[in-house]
Design a protein around this motif. Structure first.
Motif, PDB file in Angstrom:
ATOM      1  N   LYS A  49       3.342  23.511  16.670  1.00 20.02           N
ATOM      2  CA  LYS A  49       2.434  22.389  16.489  1.00 20.02           C
ATOM      3  C   LYS A  49       2.421  22.004  15.019  1.00 20.02           C
ATOM      4  O   LYS A  49       2.184  22.840  14.154  1.00 20.02           O
ATOM      5  CB  LYS A  49       1.031  22.740  16.944  1.00 20.02           C
ATOM      6  N   VAL A  50       2.694  20.740  14.755  1.00 19.83           N
ATOM      7  CA  VAL A  50       2.649  20.196  13.408  1.00 19.83           C
ATOM      8  C   VAL A  50       1.778  18.957  13.472  1.00 19.83           C
ATOM      9  O   VAL A  50       1.987  18.080  14.309  1.00 19.83           O
ATOM     10  CB  VAL A  50       4.054  19.829  12.892  1.00 19.83           C
ATOM     11  N   LEU A  51       0.800  18.891  12.595  1.00 21.81           N
ATOM     12  CA  LEU A  51      -0.079  17.735  12.527  1.00 21.81           C
ATOM     13  C   LEU A  51       0.382  16.861  11.371  1.00 21.81           C
ATOM     14  O   LEU A  51       0.441  17.314  10.227  1.00 21.81           O
ATOM     15  CB  LEU A  51      -1.528  18.173  12.316  1.00 21.81           C
ATOM     16  N   SER A 100       0.916   4.974   2.787  1.00 19.74           N
ATOM     17  CA  SER A 100       2.370   5.124   2.662  1.00 19.74           C
ATOM     18  C   SER A 100       2.790   6.543   2.305  1.00 19.74           C
ATOM     19  O   SER A 100       3.803   6.753   1.638  1.00 19.74           O
ATOM     20  CB  SER A 100       2.927   4.137   1.632  1.00 19.74           C
ATOM     21  N   PHE A 101       2.023   7.512   2.712  1.00 17.88           N
ATOM     22  CA  PHE A 101       2.340   8.919   2.468  1.00 17.88           C
ATOM     23  C   PHE A 101       2.033   9.695   3.737  1.00 17.88           C
ATOM     24  O   PHE A 101       1.061   9.407   4.424  1.00 17.88           O
ATOM     25  CB  PHE A 101       1.512   9.468   1.295  1.00 17.88           C
ATOM     26  N   THR A 102       2.875  10.666   4.062  1.00 15.99           N
ATOM     27  CA  THR A 102       2.676  11.470   5.261  1.00 15.99           C
ATOM     28  C   THR A 102       2.408  12.916   4.887  1.00 15.99           C
ATOM     29  O   THR A 102       3.222  13.550   4.223  1.00 15.99           O
ATOM     30  CB  THR A 102       3.912  11.399   6.182  1.00 15.99           C
ATOM     31  N   PHE A 103       1.256  13.400   5.297  1.00 14.78           N
ATOM     32  CA  PHE A 103       0.901  14.807   5.127  1.00 14.78           C
ATOM     33  C   PHE A 103       1.344  15.558   6.378  1.00 14.78           C
ATOM     34  O   PHE A 103       1.216  15.036   7.486  1.00 14.78           O
ATOM     35  CB  PHE A 103      -0.617  14.972   4.980  1.00 14.78           C
ATOM     36  N   GLN A 104       1.844  16.783   6.203  1.00 12.93           N
ATOM     37  CA  GLN A 104       2.202  17.634   7.333  1.00 12.93           C
ATOM     38  C   GLN A 104       1.409  18.939   7.216  1.00 12.93           C
ATOM     39  O   GLN A 104       1.434  19.592   6.177  1.00 12.93           O
ATOM     40  CB  GLN A 104       3.687  17.957   7.334  1.00 12.93           C
TER      41      GLN A 104
END
Length: 100
Positions: A21-23, A29-33
């Protein structure tokens, strides 16, 4: 998000056949994981603060890849307007992740 400790984090023994599981939270314009809820909580507490201490810390002569996760954020992401948007998106993601 990774650690800044020398040697990194010890790998956990796991079954690679189980789904991971990855949220992912995309905002400004930025993606946090995030791989766990504590990581998400750490990001929420970081963006909840208006001011942050200097990121210049002694790193014992280590290379650039030993930076903490918040030291690699794009410039301006912690400015007042974007910080509030990021905080709202992270809090919403926590509510959604809690209901899964």
């Amino acid at each position: 998000m990774s650690t800044s400790h020398v040697g990194g984090v010890l790998p956990e023994k796991r079954n690679n056949l189980l789904p991971k599981k990855v949220l992912c939270v995309e905002v400004c314009s930025f993606t946090f994981q995030f791989l766990s809820e504590p990581q998400l909580q750490e990001a929420i507490s970081y963006f909840s603060k208006k001011t942050h201490p200097s990121t210049r810390e002694y790193n014992n002569g280590l290379e650039h890849y030993w930076q903490k996760w918040f030291e690699r954020l794009p410039p301006g992401l912690v400015s007042t307007g974007k910080r509030q948007k990021v905080l709202a998106a992270l809090q919403k993601a926590k509510l959604i992740a809690g209901s899964l």
